[in-house]
Design a protein around this motif. Structure first.
Motif, short mmCIF file in Angstrom:
data_model
loop_
_atom_site.label_atom_id
_atom_site.label_comp_id
_atom_site.label_asym_id
_atom_site.label_seq_id
_atom_site.Cartn_x
_atom_site.Cartn_y
_atom_site.Cartn_z
N TYR A 431 31.81 43.00 46.43
CA TYR A 431 32.90 42.34 45.71
C TYR A 431 32.47 40.94 45.27
O TYR A 431 31.78 40.23 45.99
CB TYR A 431 34.14 42.26 46.59
N ASP A 432 32.93 40.57 44.08
CA ASP A 432 32.55 39.30 43.46
C ASP A 432 33.52 38.20 43.87
O ASP A 432 34.70 38.25 43.51
CB ASP A 432 32.56 39.47 41.93
N THR A 437 40.34 39.59 39.03
CA THR A 437 40.81 40.90 38.57
C THR A 437 39.61 41.77 38.25
O THR A 437 38.49 41.28 38.07
CB THR A 437 41.72 40.76 37.34
N GLY A 438 39.86 43.06 38.19
CA GLY A 438 38.79 44.02 37.97
C GLY A 438 38.39 44.69 39.27
O GLY A 438 38.62 44.17 40.36
N ASN A 445 41.03 37.21 46.47
CA ASN A 445 41.49 36.38 45.37
C ASN A 445 42.85 36.83 44.84
O ASN A 445 43.78 36.04 44.74
CB ASN A 445 40.45 36.37 44.25
N ALA A 446 42.96 38.10 44.47
CA ALA A 446 44.24 38.58 43.95
C ALA A 446 45.33 38.50 45.01
O ALA A 446 46.48 38.13 44.72
CB ALA A 446 44.09 40.01 43.45
N ALA A 482 48.33 40.35 35.61
CA ALA A 482 47.12 41.13 35.91
C ALA A 482 46.67 40.91 37.35
O ALA A 482 46.21 41.84 38.03
CB ALA A 482 46.00 40.75 34.94
N ILE A 483 46.80 39.67 37.82
CA ILE A 483 46.44 39.36 39.21
C ILE A 483 47.33 40.15 40.17
O ILE A 483 46.84 40.75 41.14
CB ILE A 483 46.56 37.85 39.46
N ARG A 484 48.60 40.17 39.90
CA ARG A 484 49.52 40.85 40.81
C ARG A 484 49.31 42.36 40.75
O ARG A 484 49.47 43.05 41.77
CB ARG A 484 50.96 40.46 40.50
N GLU A 485 48.93 42.87 39.60
CA GLU A 485 48.61 44.30 39.51
C GLU A 485 47.37 44.61 40.33
O GLU A 485 47.30 45.63 41.02
CB GLU A 485 48.39 44.69 38.05
#
Length: 499
Positions: A431-432, A437-438, A445-446, A482-485
């Motif tokens: 993981y980066d 996101t991604g 992070n998210a 997008a973060i919350r998704e």
């Protein structure tokens, strides 16, 4: 006729046991309860540590001429029944349990037809009465620590803190150089008594974790050797690297003395004084290492016990209304997240991980994931060899997942930025840490930003959190959506065992 009742975490010759050693009590009673040990899926090393230490304590008392009645029973009640059947006129005297609960034990004794007197617990440096007299409900751990320093005289110089500062924490956050070699901690191979206990644990209990590498001190002599080993080989660099998280290292320069302290094999005063003596004798032990170590024992350990005794309902506190289940990888270690995989491996292999792994990895993930505080507390209680309710509950519920603000002013939530700064795990993780996101983005992070967004109403006006919400504001709209998704995806992956 009086019998001294010794509980399993009161393996000290102080207090009532001294009466038996001086001939002022008839005998010592100890009860090893199988049902108590089966309440949780305890780490096998925790069960072995407690049972072996109890039996060694029994044997040492017998060597010293004390009569010891040692009951191995299914329940405490059955053990007490057997004792009072043979000694119906006896009265028991015992130290108060460290975490309270004297009334429940008194009821057990009375139901068995006996009587018990509870006296002060002499395994700590601050009594509940002294704490109540000092505490006004609004004072912090730092206030308590300074009060204890003045009260005991430890690290004081004519009324002022030694060196001119109370706290040298800023010097205790360094990263070790790549070629730094951490010394191996002292290990105490099992003797015949411990080997028998380990066999029983394997055969009789649904225990968790590895038992074949057991090496904890189970006698007072071994505990004193462990104290000497720490002071001689790890105290000097303890403070400098105490917050570091290093791949392949489970102990670093930590003392590993909490199991012995919490069993009563060591007293906090002698631990602190031994460290001070080492500092006084050597020019290479810096004050920030000594002070950081003393603060853990004189400050934090004592404060946690008093908070636990003071706060009703702490075990059920859940001010953020978190209700998610603890991910299975806390038990299995089966996750691709390098930092959590290794820190949980430390617990599986040793029943131990150091304080930053506990707070900023295991608890931080559970906090931002939304785990029910009681579930995480149960895991810590079962998994760690040094875990007892009085120390685990406030640490996990208050510090770890902000289930209460009774003594903490903010949640200890952090993103991968903190983890990457304090550890070397991110370099070897799929993981980066720089992505939010991604599919390859670090889950921390998210979860971190989602946590801040989810609890904005409660936290935005917290003076220690307000600045963070400027960053939340810059992400509002498509980015925050997008973060919350991504946070929802992380939770789904964890629940499915695919994180």
């Amino acid at each position: 006729m009086t019998t001294v009742w010794v509980l399993g975490d009161q393996l000290t010759r102080r207090g009532p046991v001294s009466r038996a050693l001086d001939g002022d009590a008839d005998r010592v009673l100890m009860v090893e309860s199988r049902a108590f040990a089966a309440r949780h899926p305890y780490h096998g090393q925790k069960l072995a540590l407690v049972f072996s230490a109890m039996r060694h304590f029994r044997d040492r008392l017998r060597e010293d001429g004390v009569t010891v009645r040692y009951e191995r029973a299914d329940t405490f009640r059955e053990g007490l029944d057997a004792f009072f059947d043979d000694h119906p006129e006896e009265s028991l005297v015992a130290m108060r349990p460290a975490g309270g609960g004297a009334d429940a034990l008194r009821d057990l004794v009375q139901d068995a037809g006996g009587r018990v007197e509870f006296v002060a617990n002499e395994s700590f440096l601050c009594s509940p009465a002294a704490f109540r007299e000092w505490d006004d409900g609004g004072q912090s751990h730092e206030d308590f620590y300074r009060w204890m320093r003045r009260r005991t005289g430890y690290l004081m110089d004519d009324g002022d803190p030694l060196g001119g500062e109370w706290n040298y924490d800023e010097q205790n956050r360094e990263t070790p150089p790549d070629d730094y070699e951490f010394p191996d901690p002292a290990r105490f191979p099992p003797d015949d008594t411990t080997e028998r206990v380990l066999d029983e644990v394997r055969a009789e209990y649904d225990a968790w974790g590895a038992v074949e590498v057991f090496g904890w001190p189970v006698t007072r002599d071994d505990a004193l050797d462990a104290l000497d080993d720490f002071c001689e080989h790890r105290l000097a660099d303890f403070g400098t690297y105490q917050d570091a998280v290093v791949a392949g290292e489970w102990a670093l320069n930590h003392s590993l003395l909490s199991p012995a302290l919490n069993l009563g094999l060591l007293h906090p005063a002698e631990v602190i004084e031994r460290a001070i003596d080492e500092y006084d004798a050597r020019a290479d032990v810096p004050l920030h290492s000594l002070e950081g170590f003393v603060r853990q024992i004189l400050g934090w350990r004592e404060f946690m016990r008093q908070v636990y005794l003071r706060e009703d309902g702490l075990a059920d506190a859940n001010q953020l209304d978190h209700s998610r289940d603890l991910p299975d990888f806390y038990w299995t270690g089966d996750t691709d997240m390098a930092c959590l995989r290794e820190s949980i491996a430390h617990v599986r292999e040793h029943g131990y991980a150091h304080h930053i792994e506990r707070l900023m990895l295991q608890s931080n993930f559970a906090l931002t994931f939304g785990v029910d505080p009681a579930e995480l507390t149960s895991w810590f209680h079962a998994a760690y060899v040094d875990a007892y309710h009085w120390v685990t509950t406030p640490n996990v519920v208050g510090m770890g997942v902000y289930g209460t603000d009774a003594f903490t002013t903010k949640p200890y939530a952090a993103s991968a930025n903190y983890i990457n700064r304090m550890s070397d795990h991110c370099a070897g993780c799929p993981y980066d840490p720089d992505a939010t996101t991604g599919e390859d983005a670090c889950p921390f992070n998210a979860l971190y930003w989602d946590f801040l967004a989810e609890h904005e109403d409660r936290l935005r006006h917290n003076y220690r959190m307000a600045g963070l919400y400027h960053h939340v504001d810059t992400k509002r709209g498509d980015e925050l959506d997008a973060i919350r998704e991504r946070a929802d995806d992380v939770r789904a992956l964890a629940d499915a065992g695919d994180l």
